[in-house]
Design a protein around this motif. Structure first.
Motif, PDB file in Angstrom:
ATOM      1  N   CYS A   5      38.103  35.112  29.895  1.00 20.13           N
ATOM      2  CA  CYS A   5      37.890  36.378  30.535  1.00 20.13           C
ATOM      3  C   CYS A   5      36.855  35.900  31.795  1.00 20.13           C
ATOM      4  O   CYS A   5      36.227  36.776  32.338  1.00 20.13           O
ATOM      5  N   HIS A  27      33.718  34.692  31.705  1.00 19.80           N
ATOM      6  CA  HIS A  27      32.416  34.610  31.306  1.00 19.80           C
ATOM      7  C   HIS A  27      31.654  33.190  31.603  1.00 19.80           C
ATOM      8  O   HIS A  27      30.540  33.219  31.910  1.00 19.80           O
ATOM      9  N   GLU A  69      32.507  40.826  24.329  1.00 21.58           N
ATOM     10  CA  GLU A  69      33.982  40.992  23.915  1.00 21.58           C
ATOM     11  C   GLU A  69      33.977  41.933  22.639  1.00 21.58           C
ATOM     12  O   GLU A  69      34.606  41.247  21.518  1.00 21.58           O
ATOM     13  N   HIS A  82      42.384  37.564  29.404  1.00 23.35           N
ATOM     14  CA  HIS A  82      42.672  37.149  27.914  1.00 23.35           C
ATOM     15  C   HIS A  82      44.049  36.583  27.853  1.00 23.35           C
ATOM     16  O   HIS A  82      44.560  36.705  26.695  1.00 23.35           O
TER      17      HIS A  82
END
Ligand SMILES: [Zn+2]
Ligand SMILES: [Zn+2]
Length: 401
Positions: free
Chosen positions: A109, A111, A145, A370
């Motif tokens: 994702c 991060h 998440e 994802h």
């Protein structure tokens, strides 16, 4: 990305100098992804750098969160920046040398990029102490998440001491090319609620349905009726989604089971629609159960709230970024029905959430969040640092030179 001289000094050059360092950090984090509330090594890496930059560092927020504070020599406003640190339980399918080294875990994702960009911003501002006025707070939170790390950080008082006047957060965005910024004018992401429904009938032989109470038939009706809520109860000009993502019940072709379980998600962009959806799901489930003579249990859980940008802060982000990249490269985005726990910060403090394009078709970096093939164009790292620096400069009125 052709760029011009700005802010009286070569801002981009100063940031480009740290490009290799940014890539190294991002890859180190990418290779060692950690799931929500387990970001121990990531947090260590973050605190080590923040301490090296001379920031005041406080660890242990929401278990693994880290907060850094840089106090300017002159008083002024306090601005906070937030990054999420967690990865996903997913096997990486990329074969890049920096692909995940841990089986079943992946930064799918982006991060890792958020953490890296914020560290770059910390390095930048700690290198110009004489030009700092006011405070900058760096918030590194666990578990975006689904774990709601942001909610815990806010409850623990991360927006106090010193009180934060404005908060900014970003997310990389694989639907825009690198070099572009996306901004939401107001609502950006949806409230993400969920439900579990148990329909409890009375099982028996499939050939004698008249002596059973069939929860499967009731489930069929319930699924159909729940899908009528968005089309018949919600104003067509509002947004709402209900998806039933899991239905389970039964064991064999000739048995009517005792119960059926259904799991679903409910998305909305205003508190009014949010409540209406919940109420209608409750009423319809109750009605279906009554009409089929069965029992039911409904467990309805509120998730992340709607993410709402402060319109003035959104304009500030668009203006600040546009000054660097041209306003044609700042896109106003429609809200998404996804969720984001940055919403909790925006409930308490004005601010804005924006997107950094990270797509690069030539390099095949086109996969959505994802996905086991997700990756970012690493040029987004210095670009993201620059956008944050511009936003802070604009907000604080630093007139960097
Ligand atoms: Zn995600
Ligand atoms: Zn994310």
């Amino acid at each position: 990305m052709e760029r011009e001289k700005v802010m009286g000094f070569f801002l981009q050059e100063k940031i480009q100098e740290m490009k290799d360092w940014l890539v190294e950090i991002r890859r180190a984090i990418h290779m060692h992804p950690e799931l929500g509330f387990e970001e121990i090594e990531t947090a260590k890496l973050i605190s080590a750098w923040l301490e090296r930059f001379g920031l005041q560092v406080k660890k242990g927020w929401a278990k693994t969160g880290v907060v850094g504070l840089l106090e300017g020599k002159k008083p002024g406003k306090t601005v906070a920046l937030r990054a999420d640190m967690d990865a996903l339980p997913l096997e990486e399918a990329n074969s890049a040398p920096y692909a995940s080294k841990l089986p079943g875990k992946m930064h799918a994702c982006g991060h890792d990029a958020h953490v890296t960009i914020l560290l770059g911003v910390a390095r930048f501002f700690s290198s110009i102490p004489d030009q700092m006025q006011g405070n900058i707070k760096w918030i590194f939170q666990p578990a975006e998440e689904g774990g709601g790390g942001g909610r815990i950080m806010v409850e623990e008082g991360v927006l106090e001491n010193p009180k934060v006047d404005a908060v900014f957060g970003t997310h990389v965005f694989p639907f825009l090319p690198t070099g572009k910024v996306g901004i939401y004018e107001r609502e950006g992401l949806a409230a993400t609620d969920r439900f579990t429904i148990h329909l409890i009938g009375q099982g028996g032989h499939a050939a004698s349905p008249h002596v059973t109470r069939d929860p499967i038939l009731a489930a069929g009706h319930l699924i159909t009726q729940i899908h009528a809520i968005v089309s018949r109860n919600i104003n067509p000009l509002d947004s709402a989604v209900i998806t039933i993502g899991k239905v389970s019940g039964g064991t064999a072709f000739n048995i009517i089971p005792d119960k059926v379980e259904m799991l679903g998600t409910v998305r909305s962009l205003t508190p009014q629609v949010r409540e209406e959806l919940k109420l209608r799901i409750e009423k319809i489930t109750e009605g279906i159960a009554r009409s089929f003579g069965i029992d039911y249990r409904l467990d309805y859980r509120y998730g992340y709230p709607v993410l709402v940008n402060d319109p003035e802060m959104s304009r500030l982000v668009a203006l600040a970024c546009g000054q660097g990249i041209g306003k044609e490269n700042v896109e106003v985005l429609k809200p998404s029905m996804g969720g984001e726990d940055f919403a909790y910060y925006l409930e308490k403090c004005p601010g804005a959430f924006f997107r950094l394009g990270c797509r690069n078709e030539e390099k095949g970096i086109i996969h959505p969040y994802h996905s086991s093939l997700f990756d970012i164009d690493e040029r987004v790292l210095p670009f993201g640092v620059e956008m944050f620096v511009r936003i802070i400069d604009q907000y604080m009125g630093l007139n960097l030179h």
